[in-house]
Structure formats: C-alpha cells, structure tokens
Design an enzyme around this catalytic site. Structure first.
Site, PDB file in Angstrom:
ATOM      1  N   HIS A 140     -41.693  44.874  43.415  1.00 29.15           N
ATOM      2  CA  HIS A 140     -41.943  43.557  44.371  1.00 29.15           C
ATOM      3  C   HIS A 140     -41.211  42.601  43.961  1.00 29.15           C
ATOM      4  CE1 HIS A 140     -45.032  39.500  44.617  1.00 29.15           C
ATOM      5  NE2 HIS A 140     -43.689  39.441  44.026  1.00 29.15           N
ATOM      6  N   GLU A 141     -40.385  42.267  42.946  1.00 29.81           N
ATOM      7  CA  GLU A 141     -39.254  41.290  42.670  1.00 29.81           C
ATOM      8  C   GLU A 141     -37.696  42.404  43.154  1.00 29.81           C
ATOM      9  OE1 GLU A 141     -38.965  39.011  41.621  1.00 29.81           O
ATOM     10  OE2 GLU A 141     -41.145  38.808  40.823  1.00 29.81           O
TER      11      GLU A 141
END
Length: 185
Positions: A140-141
């Site tokens: 996600h990051e």
C-alpha cells in the site's frame, strides 16, 4: 510536534511518482521522517487508524515511507522497492489516511521482498508476509510512491463501504481491531 496536512483523494499530487532520495542522512529527510511520525501519531490518536504514511501524502515528492506498528519501534524506509513477490495473492480490507471515510477490498501479494535504505543510507532487505499484515501494508505504502492508490486496486466495487459500515461489520477481524482495556481486576 509538526503535524502536516494529509492530502485527500482527488488531490493531483497523490498521483505523482515520487523522486528517489539522494541523501538519506540529510537534515531535510530526518525532518521529514519526524513530521511523518508526528502526523501518523496524530491520526492514530484522533481516529484509531494509521499504521503507516508515505511522504506524498503530506505533499512531499520523495520516496520515503514511515511505519509505526503497534508495540514496535518506528520504522522509516527510504527509497523502498519491491524486488520480488509471491505468485499467491490475498484479498484484504484497505483504507487510507487520504480517504479515511471509505474502505474497500483489494488484492495484494501474500509475500514481498523489499530493498530500502535506512536513515544512515545503508541498504537493507526485508521479507514480509502475513505477520503483522506487513506485506499488504508495505505494498500500500510503496504504491503511494508510484502514484497508485488503494481505490485503483479495488477487487469489486461492491466491497466499497463507509468507515462506519466497516467498523460495524469488519473491524474486529482487521489489523485495526481494538484491544479490550483491562480495568485492573
């Protein structure tokens, strides 16, 4: 404490590809990491959500992410990159500080191998899997660094729900489950 404004869904800066950091040990990067830590702590305290944040979310076009997992040391990643991933994928609930009012299910690789630099500029490697939901969190990051948002990875539009509905139906089985507080007895 330097809490920065978190850019929200629709802001074009969230779609930019972040630039590599040339000097991980610079004062500028150290300040950015402190600000990311303060911003994440603020969001976690005020909303109960937030395990990580990426520099583009606070308007900084740099390949830096910061993780603060429950009961763990702060963990900055500079210039992180996924070097390999498992063929096996999983479907997980996802949300974002840049659109905390909506949740959705996304598909992620079960395991990833990451190469990154620490704040001294040393290269480090990490294999992440299901433990602490680290694989999906790092994906996600790192997506943020590439201008990709969780909404781009939604598996089925029918999984899209509000924060309130997620909390009512799914939170207890998520990484955001709230621990019962002991009354000392």
């Amino acid at each position: 404490m330097a809490v920065r404004t978190v850019l929200q869904l629709g802001n074009p800066k969230l779609r930019e590809v972040a630039l590599p950091v040339s000097d991980p040990d610079s004062a500028e990067i150290r300040e950015l990491i402190r600000d990311l830590a303060d911003t994440l702590a603020y969001w976690r305290a005020s909303t109960g959500y937030g395990r990580a944040i990426a520099a583009p979310q606070v308007g900084v076009n740099a390949r830096v992410i910061f993780l603060q997992l429950p009961e763990a040391e702060p963990w900055p990643f500079i210039n992180p990159a996924i070097t390999s991933w498992s063929e096996e994928k999983i479907i997980v609930w996802d949300a974002c500080l840049s659109f905390l009012s909506i949740f959705m299910q996304v598909r992620r690789h079960r395991q990833v191998h990451i190469r990154y630099q620490d704040v001294q500029g040393r290269f480090c490697e990490l294999s992440a899997g299901d433990e602490r939901n680290l694989s999906e969190l790092l994906q996600h990051e790192i997506d943020h660094l590439d201008g990709i948002l969780a909404v781009d990875r939604i598996t089925d539009i029918r999984t899209l729900c509000t924060r309130e509905e997620f909390e009512r139906r799914y939170r207890a089985q998520s990484p955001y489950a709230v621990k019962e507080l002991s009354d000392g007895k």
